[in-house]
Design an enzyme around this catalytic site. Sequence first.
Site, PDB file in Angstrom:
ATOM      1  N   GLU A 112      74.596  71.837  92.049  1.00 53.22           N
ATOM      2  CA  GLU A 112      74.711  71.066  90.528  1.00 53.22           C
ATOM      3  C   GLU A 112      75.246  71.921  89.531  1.00 53.22           C
ATOM      4  OE1 GLU A 112      71.216  68.004  91.371  1.00 53.22           O
ATOM      5  OE2 GLU A 112      70.637  69.969  91.206  1.00 53.22           O
ATOM      6  N   CYS A 125      75.694  73.759  81.915  1.00 59.48           N
ATOM      7  CA  CYS A 125      74.817  74.847  82.780  1.00 59.48           C
ATOM      8  C   CYS A 125      75.403  74.718  84.045  1.00 59.48           C
ATOM      9  CB  CYS A 125      73.362  74.015  82.746  1.00 59.48           C
ATOM     10  SG  CYS A 125      72.224  74.779  83.468  1.00 59.48           S
ATOM     11  N   CYS A 132      68.362  79.584  95.861  1.00 59.22           N
ATOM     12  CA  CYS A 132      67.997  80.949  95.251  1.00 59.22           C
ATOM     13  C   CYS A 132      66.828  81.949  96.063  1.00 59.22           C
ATOM     14  CB  CYS A 132      67.484  80.629  93.833  1.00 59.22           C
ATOM     15  SG  CYS A 132      66.965  82.241  92.843  1.00 59.22           S
ATOM     16  N   CYS A 136      60.573  81.975  92.827  1.00 60.24           N
ATOM     17  CA  CYS A 136      59.663  81.680  91.531  1.00 60.24           C
ATOM     18  C   CYS A 136      58.975  80.325  91.991  1.00 60.24           C
ATOM     19  CB  CYS A 136      60.348  81.652  90.216  1.00 60.24           C
ATOM     20  SG  CYS A 136      61.115  83.221  89.963  1.00 60.24           S
ATOM     21  N   CYS A 139      59.676  76.722  90.227  1.00 61.55           N
ATOM     22  CA  CYS A 139      61.200  76.614  90.130  1.00 61.55           C
ATOM     23  C   CYS A 139      61.467  75.537  91.380  1.00 61.55           C
ATOM     24  CB  CYS A 139      62.184  77.763  89.913  1.00 61.55           C
ATOM     25  SG  CYS A 139      63.819  77.186  90.088  1.00 61.55           S
ATOM     26  N   SER A 221      71.608  84.299  82.503  1.00 61.76           N
ATOM     27  CA  SER A 221      70.037  84.264  82.583  1.00 61.76           C
ATOM     28  C   SER A 221      69.574  84.803  83.911  1.00 61.76           C
ATOM     29  CB  SER A 221      69.501  82.802  82.554  1.00 61.76           C
ATOM     30  OG  SER A 221      68.077  82.741  82.524  1.00 61.76           O
ATOM     31  N   ASN A 320      58.925  71.903  83.456  1.00 63.52           N
ATOM     32  CA  ASN A 320      59.311  70.622  84.093  1.00 63.52           C
ATOM     33  C   ASN A 320      58.656  70.780  85.510  1.00 63.52           C
ATOM     34  OD1 ASN A 320      61.306  69.941  82.401  1.00 63.52           O
ATOM     35  ND2 ASN A 320      62.435  71.583  82.795  1.00 63.52           N
ATOM     36  N   CYS A 363      65.885  72.324  82.947  1.00 69.29           N
ATOM     37  CA  CYS A 363      65.696  73.835  83.795  1.00 69.29           C
ATOM     38  C   CYS A 363      64.736  73.540  84.790  1.00 69.29           C
ATOM     39  CB  CYS A 363      65.191  74.575  82.880  1.00 69.29           C
ATOM     40  SG  CYS A 363      65.550  74.456  81.355  1.00 69.29           S
TER      41      CYS A 363
HETATM   42  N1  SAH Z   1      67.596  82.886  88.009  1.00 74.50           N
HETATM   43  C1  SAH Z   1      68.045  82.636  86.574  1.00 74.50           C
HETATM   44  C2  SAH Z   1      68.507  81.315  86.081  1.00 74.50           C
HETATM   45  C3  SAH Z   1      67.344  80.049  86.507  1.00 74.50           C
HETATM   46  S1  SAH Z   1      67.275  78.947  85.721  1.00 74.50           S
HETATM   47  C4  SAH Z   1      66.529  83.041  85.904  1.00 74.50           C
HETATM   48  O1  SAH Z   1      65.583  82.962  86.471  1.00 74.50           O
HETATM   49  O2  SAH Z   1      66.604  83.335  84.796  1.00 74.50           O
HETATM   50  C5  SAH Z   1      67.000  79.076  84.074  1.00 74.50           C
HETATM   51  C6  SAH Z   1      65.689  79.214  83.494  1.00 74.50           C
HETATM   52  O3  SAH Z   1      64.810  77.832  83.864  1.00 74.50           O
HETATM   53  C7  SAH Z   1      64.722  80.314  83.825  1.00 74.50           C
HETATM   54  O4  SAH Z   1      64.281  80.872  82.783  1.00 74.50           O
HETATM   55  C8  SAH Z   1      63.920  79.785  84.874  1.00 74.50           C
HETATM   56  O5  SAH Z   1      62.567  80.376  84.813  1.00 74.50           O
HETATM   57  C9  SAH Z   1      63.373  78.389  83.996  1.00 74.50           C
HETATM   58  N2  SAH Z   1      62.785  77.602  85.119  1.00 74.50           N
HETATM   59  C10 SAH Z   1      62.849  77.283  86.433  1.00 74.50           C
HETATM   60  N3  SAH Z   1      62.191  76.422  86.611  1.00 74.50           N
HETATM   61  C11 SAH Z   1      61.846  75.818  85.750  1.00 74.50           C
HETATM   62  C12 SAH Z   1      60.611  74.899  85.347  1.00 74.50           C
HETATM   63  N4  SAH Z   1      60.234  73.984  86.483  1.00 74.50           N
HETATM   64  N5  SAH Z   1      60.381  74.488  84.201  1.00 74.50           N
HETATM   65  C13 SAH Z   1      60.920  75.229  83.192  1.00 74.50           C
HETATM   66  N6  SAH Z   1      61.808  76.163  83.319  1.00 74.50           N
HETATM   67  C14 SAH Z   1      62.180  76.334  84.483  1.00 74.50           C
END
Ligand code: SAH
Length: 375
Positions: A112, A125, A132, A136, A139, A221, A320, A363
Amino acid sequence: MSEVPKELKLVFDEPKQRVKPPHHFADMSPEERKAKVADLGIPAFRANQMAVHYFTHYNDVPETWTDIPKEMRDSLAKDFMPVLITLVRSVTTDNGKTRKDLWKLHDGVLVESVLMRYSDRTTVCISSQAGCGMNCPFCATGQSGLTRNLTAGEITAQVVAAARACDQGELPGGPTRLSNIVFMGMGEPMANYNAVMRSVRNITAPQPDGLGISARSVTVSTVGLVNGIEKLTQEGIPVTLAVSLHTPDDELRDTLVPINNRFNVREVLEAADKYEAKTGRRYSIEYALIRDINDQSWRADLLGRLLKNRNAHVNLIPLNPTPGSKWTASRPHDEKEFVRILEDYGVPVTVRDTRGREIDGACGQLAAAEIISEV
Ligand code: SAH
């Protein structure tokens, strides 16, 4: 099991043996493009014409390239412009100003991208991987693991599609220019380093070799893969670096961002500092505020102390929640207090808006499987 939708099967029941994505113009450096053209016995200036079509006019349909002889267009299409991404569906919100596109890749894998128009800029974005591997727990993308790396062509194609949508006035407000690119969709960019860098060069190279978007408008990021940050420091391309810190202490970060067990908070910040020293670019600290998990005032205090003498900016993201998550966003007064404490330390801080939340486009919510199950 009989009820699994076809597209969902494509995500999870992929054949083990993958077919490599076709090689594309955007996978090559400008020199490689010229060399390949020469190998095919085609005059070198045709490489330039292709670049103008693709990067200046966002046109990847060779049969419409009328400045090139018709017979040659077919061979250029085959050798340089294979179709890499096909739109499956777009979902919009914010009166059309936020649009999430679901793309199918040549092997059926889904990714996406999200296009967001603001009063002063338009940002896309993009995804750098399907799925991935960083795991985490907050996420959505992390929940199903890594399917595969995207190629530079597949990453660039998302950007070119977004630039075309802006150019053709597909977003309300009329035609505009795509101004910002953030690698904040699915995937960990530093875990797909070479393809990401090739796509960054495609984005930042002046026309005709690239889209001519300034490096400072491109944000990469990362969870904090120190070796990746170090390599990026050597590239000499001053993109904006964002580090997903999420907490200032190793104890909690070991759980929130499991790669912390390998590269801890101190090491990640030191690598970011070196990037800042080399490029002069202030970096961003991404911090998803999770109620009663990482939003306590003592953590804000620790973060403030860590960052007060650094050239960093904190981006707070209200969590989120992913489906089934036990975690949720912070209470408004805790969020305010967190901001206040950081500001008291003189640390610049913003709370990110939650664009695209309703369409699971915010995000951490980009997970193709989720969208499909909504159909
Ligand atoms: N792998 C990269 C890009 C990921 S997405 C990274 O970790 O930076 C970009 C951002 O969204 C990251 O900071 C990630 O931690 C954040 N993110 C992921 N899941 C989220 C969620 N459920 N709520 C808010 N931010 C989130």
